[in-house]
Each structure stands twice: as structure tokens, then as C-alpha cells.
Design an enzyme around this catalytic site. Structure first.
Site, PDB file in Angstrom:
ATOM      1  N   GLY A  67       0.824  -1.201   0.000  1.00  0.00           N
ATOM      2  CA  GLY A  67       0.000   0.000   0.000  1.00  0.00           C
ATOM      3  C   GLY A  67       0.856   1.249   0.000  1.00  0.00           C
ATOM      4  N   PRO A 125       2.526   4.910   1.222  1.00  0.00           N
ATOM      5  CG  PRO A 125       4.434   6.114   0.647  1.00  0.00           C
ATOM      6  CD  PRO A 125       3.152   5.617   0.084  1.00  0.00           C
ATOM      7  N   GLY A 126       2.342   5.629   4.754  1.00  0.00           N
ATOM      8  CA  GLY A 126       1.540   6.279   5.780  1.00  0.00           C
ATOM      9  C   GLY A 126       0.206   5.641   6.080  1.00  0.00           C
ATOM     10  N   GLY A 129      -0.095   2.655   7.607  1.00  0.00           N
ATOM     11  CA  GLY A 129      -0.002   1.845   8.829  1.00  0.00           C
ATOM     12  C   GLY A 129       0.510   0.439   8.629  1.00  0.00           C
ATOM     13  CE  LYS A 130       3.395  -0.113   3.286  1.00  0.00           C
ATOM     14  NZ  LYS A 130       3.029   1.310   3.276  1.00  0.00           N
ATOM     15  CB  THR A 131       5.894  -0.158   9.604  1.00  0.00           C
ATOM     16  OG1 THR A 131       6.379  -0.063   8.263  1.00  0.00           O
ATOM     17  CG2 THR A 131       7.015  -0.579  10.520  1.00  0.00           C
ATOM     18  CB  SER A 168      -5.769   4.397 -16.805  1.00  0.00           C
ATOM     19  OG  SER A 168      -4.929   5.377 -16.250  1.00  0.00           O
ATOM     20  CE  LYS A 190      -6.405   4.401 -12.149  1.00  0.00           C
ATOM     21  NZ  LYS A 190      -6.583   3.809 -13.484  1.00  0.00           N
TER      22      LYS A 190
END
Length: 812
Positions: free
Chosen positions: A384, A386-387, A389-391, A708, A751
Site C-alpha cells: 500500500g 506510504p503512511g 499503517g503497514k509497519t 488509463s 482511484k
């Protein structure tokens, strides 16, 4: 004959001669005539110079007979150096042609039966013809004319003085030359004899001495001697330096040995050798380990090797570090999982708002683990922008499972040894970061976060880290993970690996196949608002030392910050904006100045400046040829605008805005389709030959590419040529073909989130993207109308209104 002895070894103090020439002796010697016939004595390994006294030992029968007969007669002989000292029976061809007339001073009978003669050189001669070889050599000789004129100039005198000084230096720096030689040198007055005396004692090859003997000019000979002396002095100094260094090294080794022996004795008196104590400590630690028999055998074998090593050896510390690593690792040591699913859900909900799909996946894993109680850990990959909340999610999972947590950043990793370790034979070798992490947390089943796995470098001269990860992240292989330093198999199958990435495009396909991909999209306005209220604001209160009663953020204020000061998929920049507001108010609190505790939306302009984003004002249908498109980026979805401008010309198409090749091809397709369907749109086909088309996509510094935006470009061109308004609050995305088909595109969820942030109400998509919309939770698509199309004429039918723009352009 061959051997040359030191004079002091064979001459008694009361000898009848002194080996130095006086001026009278030299004058008398030069006046003597040379006999026409001379008995010839070939000598090995020496050259006799005029005036010099040397001892020689005769070993050959011919030489002994010659010396005894000559000693009884006139004591005069001719001494010639052999060309090859290894020839035992020399002939005339084996002798040099230039020799020295010598006078036998004394003959001595040595205790070992050899005959030694003390001889003194007189004058040079040239061997003309050998007349007799039995019982000894006898030859016709002639005087070898040498230049007897000794110059009396400063250069020659300086040369002689330098010869004397260098000779004395060599004598003083050498341990093998008696000091009496320096005394003898100082008493030599004749420059010719000085040159001869030094030449005779030079430590050079016989060939070089013979060359000196044959040199006629005394000046040239003295310069040659000086050159050889200089070289010998340099060699002597180098020898002395080497001997001094060796002596110092030996002294240091002896000192270290004595000190170590003393230290050993003191340690034994105090209660034991520390090395033995360290080995005993390793044994005690090993007793409680739950390792396999093969690991135990390896440990015992390496421990025995350590005991046989010298503690002062360099390998000792390497072996000690290796054994300490083995006993420090958590072999088959696991923490007990908290299998309370309700507790796990509570922890996940407390730490993170939303992210329902990931939470469900973790609860599913816990449920199976609870039922089976022996399950290989899953290998997840959170993808996903950045920012989002993955980590931090990895830390929450570890807390929910009650497991230890390890985080390893892979960003920029380019050396395979960082993962697998170095072989312990290398200097400074250490285990890989995976083994180090397990040693640190003392558990074999932690949650192991592999952060930024998409930033790992590929194959290079240091190995391929991505390929090394294949073993780590394969459940069928990681139960026998091999670390180069450890050199033992370690079981990683119970470790829960969680990888994070911003994009899947740079991850090796084989590596991607081993992981379960879970995509994290950006947050909606409502989700960001809840995250700010529940997590960001309380966290920043604590970091900035502000109490809740000192500063409050009304909901409307947070909405304005999210909407007008940030434009991101995650919440990282939102956190920075809120932190800036808090720091502003912290200054008033610290200085005890008056301030308003409640931050109102109107205060934000003063603190954060004017709003950075006003995109909803840009989405307007008052101008023909401007259409909103949807794009995907590595940091989430974005909206983009396609602008068309017409000008009188010859039907040329110009594209600007830093567009890639694929995007340019889409623009050409749209233009050609529009020209071929002009009649259906009520356009005269000749109009395309009279007007130039300029298409621009703003933010020209940002590279753009992909297919696209095809339907967006078509709609913008159609609007410009027909001067019809575009539907209000409309955005679209889709690929076009030359036949007029609308093809599906990716990144739909991102999108859609971008469209919601921009207050879009209607979205046109390919009918094949309908299945993607069905997979998106209802809250993300609430308030949006989706129009699914199959061909490009359908796009124009839904996108363009019948109404024309104000003051339309007249195309003729």
C-alpha cells in the site's frame, strides 16, 4: 689452496713484519724489476693487490711444492686469480692474464697438515706465455704498465678521504670486522696503497676485484672503489636495521611469554584460569539447551577444538564468539501464543482504525492455530501507499499474539551476507541479521517484520539478497535455514514473517509467489478523521508535553486540515500538520502568553498558511475541453486534468505535460477515433484539417504514463470540437482501442478514494471493472454513481451534455 684467514688468527704479536707500507717501502717496491720467468700460483676466491699482505692456504700438491721451493730461493712468485673457483686442476685458460708479483714473507705448517703462506703483493704483471706446468706452473711475464702519476688535486684528495671515511664507517657498523682494521686504515698515508688495501678487503665478487686490479688509471680506480664502498655501506646499514628489528621482535616475544607465564601463575593462585572458566561457562549454558543431537555434537566438537587452541592465537577469539553464538540462540524455545480471539480483535481495533481485511486474516490464522495447535506461520505481505499503517500493524499483530517483535528494514540492502552472514574465516565475520534478531529476542517464533521488501537491490557483485529471501520466505524450506557464520541449520518455520511494500512491480516474481498479498488502500476522509481523533492527537499530546485541557481540536478543524492541507493516501503528512499546530500552541503555553485553547478552522491560516489544495474549485464544466481523469501512483490515487486548446492551423496534434510513450499513443488513438466518427458527433470532417489541437496535462514536472487516461483524452477532444459542456463532478478512467472499445484498468480502489477526496460524484468505468467495484466495501463507494461502458461512443453519450459552453468557439 684457497682459504683466507684473518691476520690476527695466524700472526703472533712479535711477528717480524707489519702489514702496512711506508713511503720508503712503496718507493722501493716500485723500483724493483720483475723477473722474466715467474712461478705462477693460481688462487681461488681472492685477488692480491700490490702492497697488501694476505695469508693463503695451499691444498694442491703443485701449490705446496711451489711455495716451499720459492721460499727457499728468492721468495718471489706470481699470484693469479682463477676465473672459475670450482676448477680443481686449472690450466692457463682458467687463469686471468693480469696478476700480482708477491713476496713470501713466511710459511707456516698448520696443525691440520695444511701449508699456509703469508704473502705480500708487489707489482702487477701480465702473463704472456706458460713455459712449464710440472712440478708447478712457470710462465713468461711482463710488467703491467699502471699509471704511477698520483694527481694532487682537490677532487682526488676528496675521493681518497671519502674512501677512508666510508671504510671506517663500515668497520664500525660491522660486528665481523675487527676494530684493528680501522686503526690500520688511519695509519695509511699513501693514496695508492689506500685504494689497494680497501680494494683487497671489499665484500664484492671476485670478478669486480679483478676488474679493479686491471684498471690502469688510479683516479678511475679510486672512484670505482668509492662507488662499491657506498653500496656496501648501504647494504650494511640495511642488515643492521633488519637485525635490530628481529632482535626487538624476539625480545617482545620473550617478554610476552614471560608475562603470560607470570599471569598464568597468578591466576592459578587466585583460583583458576579465566580461559578454563569461560569454557566451563559455555558448558553450563549448553546444558539447558533444547537443541537437536546434531547441534549438540557440533558444539562438543567445536568446544574441544577451543580447548586445544592457544588463548593468544587470533583464531581463539573467533572460535569463542562462534560458540557463544551457538549457546545464545533460542533453539526450540517458543513463547506461548495468546489464542484469545476476542482479546486479539480488541488489540487490533485499539491500535488501528479500519483495515478490516487484515484483521480478519490475523483472526483466521489464530483460529486455525487454536484448533490445530501446530501450524506453519503464514507469510504475509502488506502492500500500500506510504503512511497507511503497514509497519505499525506488524507491532500490533505481535502484541495481539503475545509474541516477540523484530523489525528489519530491507531498504537499500545490497549484500546477501547481511541476511545469510559471513563465513567465520573472514576477519570481522558475524551472523546474518535474521539470526542476530532471533538471538536478541530469545524466541524462535517471533513476528518478524521485513520492512520495505520492494526496495531490496537485485543481483550485484555482493550477491543477490532477493534470492536469499526465497529460502527465508518459503515455508517448505525455511525449517532448514542455513546461516554462513552459524554453519548449522536453523528452523524458521514458526516465525511469522510479515513483509511490507509500496509496490509489487519491483519484487522478484518467485519471491512474490511465496507471500500472501494483502493490499492496503488509502483512507477516506471519515477514516482519517477517526484516526486523527483516536491515535494521532493523543500521541502528539504526549510527544509535545501538552495536556488535553490546554489544547483541543474540534472536528471541523481536523476536517479542514485533512481536506485543505493534505492530499495523501495515508496519514503521515496529516500527523505533521497537526504536530505543527501543537508546536505553535506549545510556544504560547511555555511563554505563559494568552492563547485560544480551542483551535478553530480560521486559526489554521495563521499557523499553517493558506490552504495548499483547492481542487474542488478546479472541477468545473464552464470551459470546453477540460475533463477530470483518475490516475494511480505509488503513493495512492490521484486526479488529473486533460486540457484541450484549439487554434487555427493545419490539423496538427501537439502533446505537452511530460507524457510517456503509452500516453501519447492513447492521445493519437483518441484523435483518430474522433476524426473517423465526426459525423455521429455532428462535426464537419474538414474541421480537423483547419484547426490545430494542443493537449496538455498539468503538473508538467511530474512524469506521466499509462493507458488509463484514454477515455479522458477522447472526451476532452470531443468537448473542445463540439463546444459542449462536460457533465459536472465527473471523472473517468479507461483504456481505448482503435476499434472504439473501452478496456479495464487497475488501481480502481485507489482511484475511487482520490475521486471522493476531490468531491467527484460520477465515475465512468469499463464494464469489465464492475467486478472490482463489487469487491470494495460499501463505505468507500457511498455517494458515488458508477457508469459502466463498453465502447467510446457510450463514454461521450454519458459525459457530454447537450448544452454548449458560454461564448462557444465557432469552428469553420
Amino acid at each position: 689452496m684457497d682459504n683466507i684467514f684473518s691476520l690476527q688468527d695466524i700472526i703472533n704479536p712479535d711477528t717480524e713484519f707489519f702489514p702496512l707500507l711506508s713511503a720508503e717501502d712503496e718507493e722501493q717496491m716500485n723500483a724493483e724489476e720483475i723477473p722474466e720467468l715467474l712461478p705462477i700460483l693460481p688462487v681461488r676466491n681472492t685477488v692480491l693487490f700490490p702492497g697488501v699482505v694476505i695469508p693463503i692456504t695451499a691444498g694442491r700438491d703443485k701449490s705446496i711444492k711451489l711455495l716451499r721451493q720459492a721460499y727457499q730461493e728468492n721468495r718471489v712468485i706470481g699470484v693469479v686469480a682463477q676465473k672459475d673457483p670450482d676448477v680443481d686442476e686449472p690450466t692457463v685458460d682458467d687463469m686471468n692474464k693480469i696478476g700480482t708479483v708477491a713476496r713470501i714473507i713466511k710459511i707456516l705448517q698448520m696443525p691440520d697438515g695444511n701449508t699456509t703462506a703469508i704473502i705480500q703483493g708487489k707489482k702487477r704483471f701480465e702473463l704472456l706465455e706458460m713455459v712449464k706446468e710440472v712440478p708447478f706452473f712457470e710462465a713468461k711475464v711482463a710488467r703491467y704498465e699502471a699509471d704511477q702519476n698520483v694527481p694532487d688535486d682537490e677532487i682526488f684528495n676528496a675521493t681518497i678521504s671519502s674512501i677512508k671515511d666510508l671504510s671506517i664507517q663500515i668497520i664500525e657498523s660491522s660486528n665481523s670486522i675487527p676494530t684493528e682494521a680501522a686503526f690500520a686504515l688511519k695509519n695509511i698515508e699513501s693514496p695508492v696503497f689506500m685504494v689497494n688495501f680497501v680494494s683487497s678487503n671489499l665484500n664484492v665478487e671476485i670478478e669486480e676485484k679483478q676488474e679493479l686490479l686491471e684498471m690502469v688509471n688510479i683516479v678511475e680506480r679510486s672512484q670505482k672503489v668509492l662507488e662499491l664502498l657506498t653500496k656496501e655501506l648501504q647494504v650494511q646499514e640495511l642488515k643492521n636495521q633488519i637485525q635490530k628489528k628481529v632482535k626487538v621482535d624476539l625480545d617482545k616475544q620473550q617478554r610476552d611469554y614471560l608475562l603470560s607465564q607470570q599471569l598464568k601463575t597468578i591466576q592459578e593462585e587466585l583460583g583458576g584460569n579465566p580461559n578454563d572458566q569461560e569454557i566451563e561457562s559455555l558448558r553450563e549454558k549448553a546444558e539447558g539447551k533444547k537443541w537437536s543431537q546434531s547441534v549438540n555434537d557440533t558444539f562438543e566438537e567445536e568446544l574441544m577444538r577451543l580447548q586445544r587452541m592457544n588463548p593468544n592465537a587470533a583464531e581463539y577469539s573467533i572460535q569463542m564468539n562462534y560458540l557463544e553464538l551457538i549457546v545464545s540462540l533460542p533453539w526450540n524455545e517458543f513463547t506461548k501464543d495468546d489464542l484469545d480471539l476476542k482479546h486479539a480483535r480488541k488489540v487490533l481495533d485499539t491500535d488501528h482504525y479500519g483495515l478490516d481485511e487484515i484483521k480478519e486474516r490475523i483472526l483466521e490464522y489464530l483460529a486455525v492455530l487454536k484448533l490445530k495447535n501446530d501450524m506453519k506461520a503464514p507469510i504475509l505481505c502488506f502492500v500500500g501507499p506510504p503512511g497507511v499503517g503497514k509497519t505499525s500493524l506488524g507491532r500490533s499483530i505481535a502484541r495481539a499474539l503475545d509474541r516477540k517483535y523484530i523489525r528489519m528494514s530491507l531498504g537499500g540492502l545490497h549484500d546477501e551476507s547481511e541476511l545469510r552472514g559471513h563465513r567465520k574465516t573472514y576477519v570481522g565475520a558475524m551472523p546474518g541479521r535474521i539470526i542476530q534478531g532471533l538471538k536478541k529476542v530469545q524466541s524462535s517464533n517471533p513476528v518478524f517484520m521485513l520492512d520495505e521488501i520492494d526496495k531490496v537491490s537485485g543481483n550485484n557483485f555482493s550477491g543477490d539478497p532477493q534470492s536469499a529471501l526465497l529460502e527465508v520466505l518459503d515455508p517448505e524450506q525455511n525449517n532448514t535455514f542455513y546461516d554462513n557464520f552459524l554453519e548449522l541449520e536453523y528452523d524458521l518455520s514458526k516465525v511469522m514473517f510479515i513483509a511490507t511494500a509500496n509496490s509489487l512491480s519491483s519484487i522478484h516474481p518467485a519471491l512474490l509467489d511465496r507471500m500472501e498479498i494483502i493490499e492496503l488502500s488509502g483512507y477516506l476522509m471519515e477514516e482519517k478523521l477517526e484516526i486523527a481523533k483516536r491515535h494521532l492527537v493523543p500521541k502528539l499530546y504526549e510527544e509535545n508535553g501538552i495536556k488535553r485541557k490546554q489544547l483541543t481540536f474540534p472536528r471541523k478543524t481536523l476536517e479542514v486540515i485533512i481536506d485543505k492541507y493534505t492530499r495523501e493516501a495515508g496519514v503521515r503528512y496529516l500527523e505533521k500538520r497537526i504536530a505543527k499546530v501543537m508546536r505553535n500552541r506549545a510556544r504560547f503555553i511555555a511563554m505563559e502568553e494568552a492563547y485560544e485553547p480551542k483551535v478553530q478552522p480560521e486559526n489554521l491560516v495563521e499557523i499553517l498558511g493558506k490552504p495548499r489544495f483547492q481542487r474542488e474549485d478546479l472541477i468545473t464544466n464552464d470551459v470546453a475541453g477540460v475533463v477530470t481523469g483518475l490516475a494511480w501512483t505509488r503513493v495512492g490515487g490521484e486526479i488529473l486534468f486533460v486540457e484541450i486548446s484549439l487554434s487555427k492551423g493545419k490539423g496538427q496534434l501537439k502533446l505537452t505535460g511530460n507524457l510517456g510513450d503509452v500516453m501519447k499513443e492513447s492521445a493519437l488513438l483518441a484523435f483518430e477515433f474522433l476524426k473517423s466518427h465526426a459525423v455521429q458527433l455532428g462535426l464537419d470532417s474538414d474541421v480537423f484539417e483547419k484547426w490545430n489541437v494542443h493537449m496538455h496535462i498539468p503538473e508538467g514536472a511530474t512524469p506521466k504514463d499509462g493507458p488509463s487516461a484514454g477515455i479522458t483524452m477522447l472526451t476532452a477532444m470531443a468537448s473542445a470540437f463540439t463546444q459542449r459542456k462536460v457533465r459536472a463532478r465527473l471523472a473517468m478512467t479507461g483504456e481505448i482501442t482503435l476499434r472504439g472499445k473501452v478496456l479495464p484498468v487497475g488501481g480502481i480502489k485507489e482511484k475511487i478514494l482520490a475521486a471522493k477526496r476531490a468531491k467527484v460524484k460520477t465515475i465512468i468505468l469499463s464494464s469489465e471493472n464492475e467486478k472490482d467495484i463489487a469487491e470494495i466495501p460499501e463505505k468507500y463507494i457511498e455517494g458515488l454513481e458508477f457508469i459502466y461502458v463498453e465502447n467510446m461512443m457510450d463514454v461521450l453519450h454519458h459525459a457530454l451534455l447537450k448544452e454548449k459552453v458560454k461564448n462557444p468557439l465557432v469552428l469553420q
